[in-house]
Motif scaffolding. Structure first.
Motif, short mmCIF file in Angstrom:
data_model
loop_
_atom_site.label_atom_id
_atom_site.label_comp_id
_atom_site.label_asym_id
_atom_site.label_seq_id
_atom_site.Cartn_x
_atom_site.Cartn_y
_atom_site.Cartn_z
N UNK A 68 0.81 -1.22 0.00
CA UNK A 68 0.00 0.00 0.00
C UNK A 68 0.84 1.27 0.00
N UNK A 69 2.02 1.21 0.62
CA UNK A 69 2.83 2.42 0.81
C UNK A 69 3.65 2.77 -0.43
N UNK A 70 4.24 1.77 -1.09
CA UNK A 70 5.16 2.08 -2.20
C UNK A 70 4.53 2.88 -3.33
N UNK A 71 3.28 2.59 -3.76
CA UNK A 71 2.71 3.43 -4.82
C UNK A 71 2.52 4.88 -4.38
N UNK A 72 2.13 5.07 -3.12
CA UNK A 72 1.93 6.43 -2.61
C UNK A 72 3.24 7.20 -2.59
N UNK A 73 4.30 6.55 -2.11
CA UNK A 73 5.62 7.20 -2.08
C UNK A 73 6.09 7.51 -3.49
N UNK A 74 5.92 6.58 -4.40
CA UNK A 74 6.38 6.78 -5.79
C UNK A 74 5.62 7.93 -6.47
N UNK A 75 4.31 7.97 -6.26
CA UNK A 75 3.53 9.06 -6.84
C UNK A 75 3.88 10.40 -6.20
N UNK A 76 4.22 10.38 -4.92
CA UNK A 76 4.64 11.62 -4.24
C UNK A 76 5.94 12.15 -4.84
N UNK A 77 6.86 11.23 -5.15
CA UNK A 77 8.11 11.64 -5.80
C UNK A 77 7.83 12.27 -7.16
N UNK A 78 6.96 11.62 -7.94
CA UNK A 78 6.59 12.16 -9.24
C UNK A 78 5.90 13.51 -9.12
#
Length: 422
Positions: A341-351
Motif C-alpha cells: 500500500x505504501x510504495x505506490x503512494x511514495x512513488x507518486x509523491x516523488x513524481x
C-alpha cells in the motif's frame, strides 16, 4: 515491529484455512504464469493499440493477424475462468483434507467447483467469454466458496457416519443433492445480484467523492490508488483507478493543448492519473510489483520465492503481476500489506514533487498499449530523460521499502521446511 509481524504471520500459517488457501494458490501458479504470458503476447502484439503492433504494423504485415488475435484473446479468457474454477476446487479439497484427514474422492472439490461455476454463470450479464471472465476475475469469491464447502464437508464427516465418496453417492442421492444445489445456487445468485446494489452504491459514492470538481487532485489520486490496491491485496481485482481517470476531461484537455502549442511544461492539467499513477505509481502493476520482484531476486535465498520472482520479473515489466501475487503469495499475506500500500503512494509523491518543482514535465502524451511500465513516463513526456530518471528513482525507493519485509521471508522457513509455503 518485524518480530511482531513474523509472529502474526507464523500464527496465521498454522491455521487450516490459511494453509488451504496457500496450497491452492501454489497449485494454480503454473497456469497463472502461462495465462499471464499469453496475455502479454496478446496485449503487446495483437491488441489493436499494442506497442509491438503499433511499431511493426502487424495487422497489415502479419497474415492471419485477426485470427491469431481472436485465438489468443479467447484462450486467455478461458484460462482465467479455469484458474478461478480450480481455485474453488483446490481450496475446498485442501481444507477438507486438513480438517478431516479422510479420503473423499474429491467430492468437496467437485461440489465447490460446481457451486462456483453456477454462480459465475448466473451472475454474469451475458454468457460470453468477456463477461464471464470479468466475473471470474474476482479471486476472493472462489476462495470463500471453497472454504465454506470444505468446512461444511469436514463438519459432515466428523458428525455422521456417511461415507463421503463419489462411489457411495453415485446413486439417486447424488442426483437429488445436485438438483437441490442448482436450486440453492440459483437463489444465492439472485441474492448476490440483488445485494450487489449496496456495494455498487458504496463504490459509486466513493467515486462521486473523488470525482468532485473538474480535475483530479493529488489527494484524490492517492485515495483512488489506495482503494484499488486494498481490493487487489484481498483478491478483488478492480479497475477503480481507470474508472476515476475516465471521468475527468483533463487528459483530453492536455492533448488538445499539446496539439496546438506542443509545450508539455504549460499543459493546463499537469496532475492526472496518467501523469502520477500510470507513470510512477504502478510500475509492475498494483503495489509496485516490479520493485518487489527485483528485491526478492537480490535479497531472498529461499528457492521457491526466487523461482517465482525470476519467472514473474519479465511479466511485471508489462504490468502483469498476477503470477507474482499468487506464487509468493502477496494475496492475503500480512507480511506485504504495508509495503504493497505504501510504495505506490511514495512513488507518486516523488513524481508529484518533481512535476510541481518543474524538474520534469508531466506525462500527457498517449502511449501504446502494454508499454513496459518503466518507459511510460519517458514516452508520455515525448522522451524526457528526467522523467525516466524519476521512474528509476521511484523503483529503487520502492525496492528499499520492500527490502526489510522481503528479508523476513527466509526467517519464516524453519527446520526442514524447504520452501516458503510449507
Amino acid at each position: 515491529m518485524t518480530s511482531q509481524l513474523i509472529k502474526i504471520t507464523k500464527k496465521l500459517y498454522k491455521q487450516n484455512f490459511y494453509q488451504a488457501i496457500l496450497s491452492a494458490l501454489w497449485l494454480i501458479f503454473p497456469l497463472e504464469f502461462v495465462a499471464a504470458t499469453f496475455h502479454i503476447i496478446y496485449e503487446t502484439g495483437f491488441h489493436r493499440n499494442g506497442i509491438l503492433e503499433v511499431i511493426l504494423n502487424l495487422h497489415t504485415n502479419l497474415p492471419g493477424f485477426y485470427a491469431i488475435s481472436y485465438l489468443l484473446k479467447s484462450t486467455n479468457d478461458l484460462t482465467f475462468i479455469t484458474i478461478s474454477l480450480l481455485l474453488a476446487f483446490f481450496t475446498a479439497e485442501n481444507l477438507f483434507e486438513l480438517r478431516s484427514k479422510l479420503s473423499h474422492e474429491h467430492l468437496a472439490g467437485i461440489t465447490s467447483l460446481f457451486i462456483y461455476f453456477l454462480l459465475i454463470v448466473e451472475t454474469a450479464p451475458s454468457l460470453d467469454f468477456p463477461q464471464i471472465t470479468e466475473v471470474a476475475g474476482n479471486l476472493l469469491i472462489p476462495i470463500v466458496i471453497g472454504l465454506l464447502t470444505g468446512y461444511g464437508y469436514s463438519l459432515l464427516a466428523r458428525n455422521s457416519h456417511i461415507k463421503l465418496t463419489v462411489s457411495y453417492w453415485a446413486t439417486n442421492r447424488l442426483i437429488i443433492i445436485f438438483s437441490l444445489l442448482i436450486v440453492v445456487i440459483g437463489a444465492i445468485s439472485f441474492a448476490v445480484y440483488q445485494t450487489q446494489l449496496f456495494p455498487n452504491y458504496l463504490s459509486q459514492q466513493l467515486q462521486n467523492l473523488i470525482q468532485v470538481g473538474n480535475r483530479p487532485s493529488f489527494w484524490k489520486i492517492i485515495l483512488a490508488t489506495f482503494l484499488s490496491n486494498i481490493g487487489h491485496f484481498f483478491g478483488v481485482i478492480n479497475d477503480f483507478t481507470t474508472t476515476i481517470g475516465n471521468h475527468f476531461s483533463s487528459g483530453t484537455a492536455n492533448l488538445t493543448y499539446l496539439a496546438d502549442h506542443h509545450n508539455l511544461w504549460k499543459i493546463p492539467y499537469p496532475i492526472t492519473l496518467h501523469s502520477l499513477y500510470d507513470s510512477y505509481g504502478a510500475l509492475g502493476g498494483n503495489g509496485m510489483l516490479l520493485a518487489l520482484a527485483g528485491t526478492i531476486l537480490i535479497r531472498v535465498k529461499n528457492q521457491r520465492a526466487r523461482l517465482v520472482a525470476g519467472l514473474s520479473f519479465t511479466q511485471t515489466l508489462f504490468d502483469q503481476g498476477e503470477a507474482l501475487m499468487i506464487g509468493i503469495p502477496i494475496l492475503f499475506n500480512p507480511l506485504f500489506l504495508i509495503p504493497f500500500l505504501v510504495t505506490p503512494i511514495v512513488s507518486m509523491s516523488i513524481g508529484y514533487l518533481a512535476i510541481v518543482a518543474h524538474l520534469v514535465p508531466a506525462s500527457a502524451y498517449v502511449i501504446p498499449y502494454a508499454t513496459p511500465s518503466i518507459l511510460r513516463a519517458f514516452l508520455g513526456t515525448n522522451g524526457n530523460f528526467g522523467a525516466l530518471l524519476i521512474s528509476l528513482l521511484s523503483l529503487v525507493i520502492s525496492g528499499l521499502i520492500y527490502y526489510p519485509f522481503v528479508s523476513l521471508i527466509d526467517q519464516l522457513v524453519e527446520g526442514k521446511e524447504a520452501d516458503f509455503h510449507a
